[in-house]
Motif scaffolding. Sequence first.
Motif, PDB file in Angstrom:
ATOM      1  N   GLY A  15       7.004  -5.574 -11.540  1.00  0.00           N
ATOM      2  CA  GLY A  15       6.826  -5.588 -12.993  1.00  0.00           C
ATOM      3  C   GLY A  15       5.433  -5.204 -13.460  1.00  0.00           C
ATOM      4  O   GLY A  15       5.210  -5.110 -14.663  1.00  0.00           O
ATOM      5  N   GLY A  16       4.503  -4.988 -12.525  1.00  0.00           N
ATOM      6  CA  GLY A  16       3.129  -4.684 -12.911  1.00  0.00           C
ATOM      7  C   GLY A  16       2.780  -3.220 -12.756  1.00  0.00           C
ATOM      8  O   GLY A  16       3.162  -2.377 -13.581  1.00  0.00           O
ATOM      9  N   ALA A  17       2.088  -2.883 -11.664  1.00  0.00           N
ATOM     10  CA  ALA A  17       1.555  -1.533 -11.455  1.00  0.00           C
ATOM     11  C   ALA A  17       2.601  -0.413 -11.571  1.00  0.00           C
ATOM     12  O   ALA A  17       2.283   0.658 -12.110  1.00  0.00           O
ATOM     13  CB  ALA A  17       0.847  -1.480 -10.105  1.00  0.00           C
ATOM     14  N   PRO A  18       3.857  -0.572 -11.075  1.00  0.00           N
ATOM     15  CA  PRO A  18       4.819   0.540 -11.192  1.00  0.00           C
ATOM     16  C   PRO A  18       5.095   0.996 -12.617  1.00  0.00           C
ATOM     17  O   PRO A  18       5.519   2.141 -12.824  1.00  0.00           O
ATOM     18  CB  PRO A  18       6.086  -0.035 -10.538  1.00  0.00           C
ATOM     19  N   LYS A  19       4.864   0.134 -13.617  1.00  0.00           N
ATOM     20  CA  LYS A  19       5.061   0.565 -15.005  1.00  0.00           C
ATOM     21  C   LYS A  19       4.065   1.664 -15.380  1.00  0.00           C
ATOM     22  O   LYS A  19       4.372   2.549 -16.191  1.00  0.00           O
ATOM     23  CB  LYS A  19       4.900  -0.626 -15.971  1.00  0.00           C
ATOM     24  N   LEU A  67       0.830  -1.211   0.000  1.00  0.00           N
ATOM     25  CA  LEU A  67       0.000   0.000   0.000  1.00  0.00           C
ATOM     26  C   LEU A  67       0.861   1.256   0.000  1.00  0.00           C
ATOM     27  O   LEU A  67       0.523   2.249  -0.664  1.00  0.00           O
ATOM     28  CB  LEU A  67      -0.935  -0.009   1.215  1.00  0.00           C
ATOM     29  N   TYR A  68       1.976   1.228   0.719  1.00  0.00           N
ATOM     30  CA  TYR A  68       2.862   2.398   0.692  1.00  0.00           C
ATOM     31  C   TYR A  68       3.507   2.549  -0.693  1.00  0.00           C
ATOM     32  O   TYR A  68       3.727   3.676  -1.167  1.00  0.00           O
ATOM     33  CB  TYR A  68       3.936   2.284   1.773  1.00  0.00           C
ATOM     34  N   ALA A  69       3.836   1.431  -1.332  1.00  0.00           N
ATOM     35  CA  ALA A  69       4.349   1.499  -2.704  1.00  0.00           C
ATOM     36  C   ALA A  69       3.296   2.103  -3.624  1.00  0.00           C
ATOM     37  O   ALA A  69       3.606   2.942  -4.493  1.00  0.00           O
ATOM     38  CB  ALA A  69       4.754   0.108  -3.187  1.00  0.00           C
ATOM     39  N   LEU A  70       2.033   1.690  -3.444  1.00  0.00           N
ATOM     40  CA  LEU A  70       0.954   2.245  -4.254  1.00  0.00           C
ATOM     41  C   LEU A  70       0.781   3.733  -3.973  1.00  0.00           C
ATOM     42  O   LEU A  70       0.514   4.520  -4.894  1.00  0.00           O
ATOM     43  CB  LEU A  70      -0.352   1.498  -3.977  1.00  0.00           C
ATOM     44  N   LEU A  71       0.948   4.151  -2.723  1.00  0.00           N
ATOM     45  CA  LEU A  71       0.877   5.580  -2.397  1.00  0.00           C
ATOM     46  C   LEU A  71       1.966   6.348  -3.143  1.00  0.00           C
ATOM     47  O   LEU A  71       1.721   7.450  -3.661  1.00  0.00           O
ATOM     48  CB  LEU A  71       1.017   5.772  -0.883  1.00  0.00           C
ATOM     49  N   GLY A  72       3.159   5.759  -3.205  1.00  0.00           N
ATOM     50  CA  GLY A  72       4.229   6.378  -3.990  1.00  0.00           C
ATOM     51  C   GLY A  72       3.841   6.519  -5.453  1.00  0.00           C
ATOM     52  O   GLY A  72       4.083   7.560  -6.079  1.00  0.00           O
ATOM     53  N   MET A  73       3.210   5.477  -6.006  1.00  0.00           N
ATOM     54  CA  MET A  73       2.750   5.547  -7.401  1.00  0.00           C
ATOM     55  C   MET A  73       1.720   6.654  -7.577  1.00  0.00           C
ATOM     56  O   MET A  73       1.759   7.414  -8.558  1.00  0.00           O
ATOM     57  CB  MET A  73       2.138   4.210  -7.832  1.00  0.00           C
ATOM     58  N   PHE A  74       0.773   6.737  -6.639  1.00  0.00           N
ATOM     59  CA  PHE A  74      -0.256   7.774  -6.714  1.00  0.00           C
ATOM     60  C   PHE A  74       0.370   9.172  -6.716  1.00  0.00           C
ATOM     61  O   PHE A  74      -0.049  10.053  -7.480  1.00  0.00           O
ATOM     62  CB  PHE A  74      -1.224   7.642  -5.532  1.00  0.00           C
ATOM     63  N   ILE A  75       1.359   9.380  -5.844  1.00  0.00           N
ATOM     64  CA  ILE A  75       2.002  10.700  -5.759  1.00  0.00           C
ATOM     65  C   ILE A  75       2.786  10.992  -7.042  1.00  0.00           C
ATOM     66  O   ILE A  75       2.770  12.120  -7.549  1.00  0.00           O
ATOM     67  CB  ILE A  75       2.914  10.765  -4.518  1.00  0.00           C
ATOM     68  N   MET A  76       3.461   9.973  -7.588  1.00  0.00           N
ATOM     69  CA  MET A  76       4.151  10.153  -8.871  1.00  0.00           C
ATOM     70  C   MET A  76       3.180  10.553  -9.962  1.00  0.00           C
ATOM     71  O   MET A  76       3.441  11.469 -10.757  1.00  0.00           O
ATOM     72  CB  MET A  76       4.843   8.844  -9.281  1.00  0.00           C
ATOM     73  N   ILE A  77       2.036   9.883 -10.003  1.00  0.00           N
ATOM     74  CA  ILE A  77       1.057  10.132 -11.060  1.00  0.00           C
ATOM     75  C   ILE A  77       0.434  11.517 -10.907  1.00  0.00           C
ATOM     76  O   ILE A  77       0.173  12.209 -11.901  1.00  0.00           O
ATOM     77  CB  ILE A  77      -0.025   9.032 -11.033  1.00  0.00           C
TER      78      ILE A  77
END
Length: 498
Positions: free
Chosen positions: A251-255, A114-124
């Motif tokens: 290899g999935g969501a971070p792309k 979830l914290y990794a996903l939060l990082g993705m959200f902030i990047m986006i």
Amino acid sequence: MNDNLGWVVAYPEILLLVMACVIALVDLFVKSPLRGATHALTLLTLAGLALLTGLYASSGQVAVGFGGMVISDPMGNWLKCFASIALMATLTYGRAYAGQRDMLRGGELFTLSLYALLGMFIMISGHNLLVIYLGLELLTLSSYALVALRRDDGQAIEAAMKYFVLGALASGFLLYGMSLIYGATATLDLAEVVRAIAGGDQTLAGSPRVLMLGLVFLVAGLAFKLGVVPFHMWVPDVYHGAPTAVTLMIGGAPKLAAFAIVIRLLVQGLLPMVVDWQQMLAVLAVMSLLIGNLAAIAQTSLKRMLAFSTIAQMGFMLLGLLAGVSGGQGGNMANAYGSSMFYVVSYVLTTLGTFGVILLLSRQGFESDNISDLAGLNQRSPLYAGVMAVCMFSLAGVPPLVGFYAKLSVLQALLASPQPFYIGLAVFAVLMSLIGAFYYLRLVKVMYFDAPTQTAVIEAGADVRTVLSLNGGLVLALGILPGGLMALCAQAIAALIV
């Protein structure tokens, strides 16, 4: 719409942060070996985020908040929606695998995800150089911990160390590039950066040479995050060494997030320098297609083969970014960048199905890591062999699967330019795809025509079977009816470049 407080713009990030903290606390009282309550609460959170961001995206509104540092637009919200769904599928596929390998002693797998996903959200959502960098660091630090989560596995620890050292180097490249761009433009806001560059020497606060050097370092950092040649060294080692469930997370969501920051930084922030960064991306794309496909042929390890396949696939995605501006004209931007977005979404969907099958075949004390481990899979389970075959055909670009239409849309964007260079790139991409088809079809041959080397029963819960079947079905359905997703991507990009 300008929201100075930013709360509305940042609702998904706020919800995700609060729920990640709540889930970390709830997990302290969970005694189940498979962390049933933690898993269920995580999936509910992700489903809520997917719904919320989907509603934001379908409204079509563009809003900025926190002094212009955060933006909410259709492209960003759709990518957040898809990233949430991808993480849901990843955790569904990987839970049993993680439980068998003592990775669920605590709830770290769920909270770090979830914290990794939060990082993705902030990047986006980032519309400021430092905000994007902070999101990227949150994602990468969580990823380092996830790779090393299996503390008794020397291979995973080695992969985490390599990932950390090379990731720190890439972060340094990216931050140095951002600092040079800040020095040349005197601003961190992407809207101000593009205005300063467009005005030329009159509006630049520093030397154009400093700006160009900043662009070089920025593209190098982005290339590492995408895993394209020559910044691809970490991809095979991390894919191979990390636990397979974590490999899928990387290899999935971070792309999707990596694609978003490429668009934010290069298209929204550095569009006046498009001629310069297109030339750099062209070199990266050609080298990635060539080296990724040729190296994948020689692999016997399934995860290393898929790692080199990822390098080639990201190279193909970059081709779409090259075709947006041609001859000083930007009329093809929505089509070209939309085709790249479609490509990365379809790639993530196919990757989820591929690793879902690999995770199913892995059991306690056995990693389904070699191509030979798939031998005779059709005789053991026609359903799982069928899903894997559909995913391999899609990655190879065989119609009527979504991978074919993704490749076709990128090639059409290239051919929309009359310049011989782009036509040559399209021809080269087709040739590389033919080479790549060999190692994808080799897997299909092994599954359907080789004698089984494993006799163990493939056990899977109803949730895994359902999600995997839906995954394979979507790869086929979106290939037969790609218009909806393609239109969604084109409209999202069009709203961004108005």
